[in-house]
Design an enzyme around this catalytic site. Structure first.
Site, PDB file in Angstrom:
ATOM      1  N   HIS A  76      35.457  79.716  59.676  1.00 38.65           N
ATOM      2  CA  HIS A  76      36.453  79.858  58.617  1.00 38.65           C
ATOM      3  C   HIS A  76      37.836  79.418  59.066  1.00 38.65           C
ATOM      4  CE1 HIS A  76      33.555  83.174  57.238  1.00 38.65           C
ATOM      5  NE2 HIS A  76      33.104  81.966  57.031  1.00 38.65           N
TER       6      HIS A  76
ATOM      7  N   CYS B 273      34.477  60.253  45.290  1.00 36.27           N
ATOM      8  CA  CYS B 273      35.191  61.349  45.959  1.00 36.27           C
ATOM      9  C   CYS B 273      34.725  61.592  47.391  1.00 36.27           C
ATOM     10  CB  CYS B 273      35.079  62.630  45.146  1.00 36.27           C
ATOM     11  SG  CYS B 273      33.391  63.198  44.916  1.00 36.27           S
TER      12      CYS B 273
HETATM   13  C1  PEP Z   1      29.962  63.601  49.117  1.00 32.67           C
HETATM   14  O1  PEP Z   1      28.805  63.928  49.362  1.00 32.67           O
HETATM   15  O2  PEP Z   1      30.399  62.464  49.242  1.00 32.67           O
HETATM   16  C2  PEP Z   1      30.933  64.609  48.637  1.00 32.67           C
HETATM   17  C3  PEP Z   1      32.106  64.267  48.195  1.00 32.67           C
HETATM   18  O3  PEP Z   1      30.592  65.906  48.690  1.00 32.67           O
HETATM   19  P1  PEP Z   1      30.463  66.743  50.027  1.00 32.67           P
HETATM   20  O4  PEP Z   1      31.156  65.985  51.118  1.00 32.67           O
HETATM   21  O5  PEP Z   1      31.105  68.053  49.727  1.00 32.67           O
HETATM   22  O6  PEP Z   1      28.992  66.847  50.226  1.00 32.67           O
END
Ligand code: PEP
Ligand code: MG
Length: 745
Positions: free
Chosen positions: A359, A672
């Protein structure tokens, strides 16, 4: 009582060696043992026999064992007591002829601990096969605490000799660790829990000490309550969870009783708290279960808080006077403790333990504080006030760095500061290319402390709110009310900018410490995200309910992770409709607008895009997971995670197809994953048609500057020539293109 007599011996005159000789004699007599010996740690690696009653005197200062060697070495390496009726047949038994110990069959030994460090080992031996009782181990541990003070006094052996030897203790030193949060720091070492010398270890009046303990616990509870009520904290949701756990532990009868038992053996209240703390630390070394470790580390912190109330003064933690450039050194730390430190003065953190998923690491990354974990020997090698240079990119800590290293760090930090200033200066300018193409720059967030980054970076919104992060930092599963509070605060803090809440993506690398799950061979491809949610629909419904409550009539955006089949999206959407209906029936204000989307991160979905796009308001490509599944290369395995480039033909073609499909249907598209924050990756994405990127907050500034210096039309012409080239070649070509045209990458 043994302790009282010990205290009298310690108070007598004579040299420290004479006092130690008296002490071993006294313990042997009191514990009805033929032998009592004290071994003292030299240079952190050798245990030397310093005094004995019963073994041959000529062995004193001659017999030496390495840490881990023999039974005595084993006690030191595990910092744990050992009681053996038949010691001689133990596989670790190491016979030393000069001691004449062959006639002793049983052995009981305990580590001599101080501030979590092993200073030596105290042993008794008997000729018969004696079964030592638990209370006898306790007594010997208590005596060892008194001895620890004698050793730490510095008369018997200098403090430098007790520490691990690096030749001259003042020479520069380089320690290696694991990067838990990247970045650079130059500053002064501050010990999170400095060693404290207890003035009095042996109780005059046991009842009075029990009374003192109860009073201090009551004071501590009040202090925690006050802290929880303070308006400051009301803003930091995760911080409050941790304090609530402390509050619960402060009531824990088992913990309090163990301290009372220690007082009953003759210790003062503070010595009793420290003794129980020593036991906790010893257990911490052995335990591998992450949940238990976090709990034990909470208890350790609580003991520090309790000692503060018993001794007075602020000897530990953030409340102490801090230098302006503090680099905090700790065994481990909870997220609340990190948040206690003045952010203006905190430059970095180095931990002897710690893991990437811990954490404190999650919170430090959100605060952009560099952190190094698993730094072996940290606590014994770094002293309060030591100059430090922390290199949280490759995992190095320079202790008392030489001038040239200091200069390199200072220059890099100055450069970074200048760049930060430049980014801040353009944060309100649009992210538009020279030929007028606007890119929406969003941030990825997960904690409430991330949200202010919207204003700092000038980002358009939160493109990915990883809702599992507050769950990972909490100590128990947050209920609907608690979740709604977190989401409401996130929306409040976003001040009308869009926030895309991704429903829980637990499993894989996102572990909830309080959730026991079956071991999986491939957790990334295991029971995670909506797979859990669809098997435990109540869980997802609870989260959707909390989101509707939090929106309270505002715009709401919800995104489902790890969708593998369109039917799964339909099932999630159906649960959302049930919750919408329920909210309507209960007069909850429904969102002004509701957009529902899916992450595209599982390859199977790529062949169902047409069906998916009919159903969703938006899609967001999760390039991190998509990449690991397309290349069959685990994203958290260092030897393969960088092996394949996202700019290689397969991935480029895929990303292009996703963009085309969404454009054809007019569905909003974003990306993202980490690729969005990489300037070269972003150049490629822009050529492929991506106009909305979501990235870590520190990437927004550089990205805005890059976009503003780029002519996208020219880049797209050049891009057409790169089709089909290997990933590294594409990357090199884009870098050259940028350099030739002064594009800021
Ligand atoms: C991804 O998989 O690219 C994403 C943005 O989600 P995470 O990194 O949280 O799996
Ligand atoms: Mg993902």
């Amino acid at each position: 009582m043994l302790l009282k007599r010990l205290r009298n011996v310690m108070a007598r005159g004579g040299t420290a060696q004479q006092r130690l000789n008296q002490v071993v004699k006294l313990i042997a007599a009191d514990m009805v043992a033929e032998v009592c010996s004290t071994y003292v740690m030299r240079a952190g690696e050798v245990l030397e026999l310093f005094a004995t009653e019963g073994l041959k005197q000529e062995a004193v200062h001659k017999t030496r064992l390495r840490v881990g060697e023999g039974l005595v070495g084993d006690i030191a390496s595990h910092a744990r007591p050992l009681a053996l009726a038949d010691a001689q047949h133990h596989p670790l038994y190491a016979y030393r002829p000069e001691t004449g110990e062959e006639i002793y069959q049983s052995l009981m030994g305990v580590p001599i601990l101080r501030g979590g460090r092993v200073l030596g080992v105290l042993v008794i031996q008997n000729k018969t096969r004696r079964q030592y009782a638990d209370e006898e181990i306790e007594t010997l541990e208590t005596v060892a605490m008194v001895l620890a003070e004698l050793l730490a006094g510095g008369e018997l052996i200098s403090p430098e000799e007790l520490r691990p030897g690096d030749g001259n203790a003042l020479l520069p030193l380089r320690l290696e660790g694991l990067v838990l949060s990247p970045g650079l720091a130059l500053g002064t070492a501050v010990l999170h829990a400095p060693e404290l010398r207890l003035q009095q270890l042996v109780a005059e009046d046991t009842d009075q000490e029990v009374e003192r303990l109860h009073r201090a616990i009551a004071e501590m509870r009040d202090a925690i309550d006050r802290l929880m009520a303070s308006s400051d904290l009301a803003a930091g949701g995760e911080h409050r969870d941790v304090l609530e756990t402390y509050r619960m532990f402060a009531e824990d009868k088992g913990w309090i009783n163990r301290q009372i038992e220690a007082i009953n053996t003759g210790l003062t209240a503070e010595a009793a708290v420290q003794k129980v703390q020593n036991d906790t630390r010893a257990r911490m070394r052995e335990v591998t279960d992450p949940y238990l470790r976090e709990r034990l580390s909470d208890l350790d912190d609580l003991a520090n808080r309790l000692l503060k109330h018993l001794i007075g003064g602020d000897f530990a933690g953030a409340a102490r006077h801090l230098p302006d450039d503090a680099i905090v050194i700790a065994r481990n730390m909870g997220p609340a403790e990190l948040l206690d430190y003045d952010r203006q003065k905190l430059r970095g953190l180095a931990l002897e333990e710690g893991a990437a998923a811990s954490h404190v690491a999650i919170v430090a990354r959100a605060l952009d504080i560099p952190v190094l974990g698993r730094c072996g020997g940290l606590l014994s090698r770094v002293g309060e006030g030591d100059p430090l240079a922390l290199e949280g990119d490759h995992g190095q800590l320079f202790v008392r760095p030489p001038e040239d290293i200091h200069q390199v760090f200072a220059n890099s930090l100055r450069q970074r500061a200048l760049r930060q200033e430049a980014y801040a200066a353009v944060k309100n300018l649009p992210a538009v290319t020279r030929d007028g193409v606007e890119i929406a720059l969003n941030i990825n967030a997960g904690l409430l402390i991330d949200v202010p980054q919207l204003a700092v970076t000038g980002a358009a919104g939160i493109g990915l709110y990883r809702t599992e992060i507050p769950f990972m930092v909490a100590h128990e599963f947050p209920d609907t009310h608690r979740q709604a509070e977190i989401y409401r605060k996130a929306l409040d803090a976003a001040e009308g900018k869009p926030v895309v809440f991704r429903t829980l993506d637990i499993g894989s690398d996102k572990v909830l410490p309080y959730w026991q799950r079956a071991e999986e061979e491939n957790p990334a491809m295991g029971w995670r995200a909506i797979r859990i949610a669809l098997d435990r629909p109540a869980l997802l419904r609870q989260q959707l309910r909390a989101l509707l409550l939090a929106a309270d009539g505002r715009d709401l955006r919800i995104m489902f992770p790890m969708v593998t089949e369109v039917a799964e999206f339909d099932a999630c959407r159906a649960l959302l409709d049930l919750e919408l209906q329920r909210a309507g029936e209960r007069q909850v204000r429904l969102p002004a607008s509701l957009q529902v989307g899916a992450m595209v991160e599982v390859p199977a979905l790529l062949w169902q895009l047409d069906e998916l796009l009919k159903r969703v308001d938006f899609i967001s490509v999760g390039s991190n997971d998509l990449k690991q599944f397309i290349y069959a290369a685990d994203r958290s395995t260092p030897s393969v995670n960088d092996r394949y480039d996202l700019l290689s033909p397969a991935m480029v073609r895929l990303l292009g197809q996703i963009a085309e499909a969404s454009l054809a249907t007019g569905t909003s598209l974003s990306l993202c994953g980490e690729m969005a924050g990489d300037p070269v990756g972003a150049m490629a994405l822009m050529c492929l048609g991506y106009r909305n990127l979501s990235m870590t907050p520190p990437s927004v500034g550089p990205m805005r500057v890059m976009i503003r210096s780029l002519h996208l039309g020219q880049l797209c012409e050049y891009w057409a020539r790169l089709v089909g080239l290997p990933g590294t070649a594409v990357r090199n070509a884009l870098e050259h293109f940028a350099r030739d045209r002064e594009i800021a990458i």
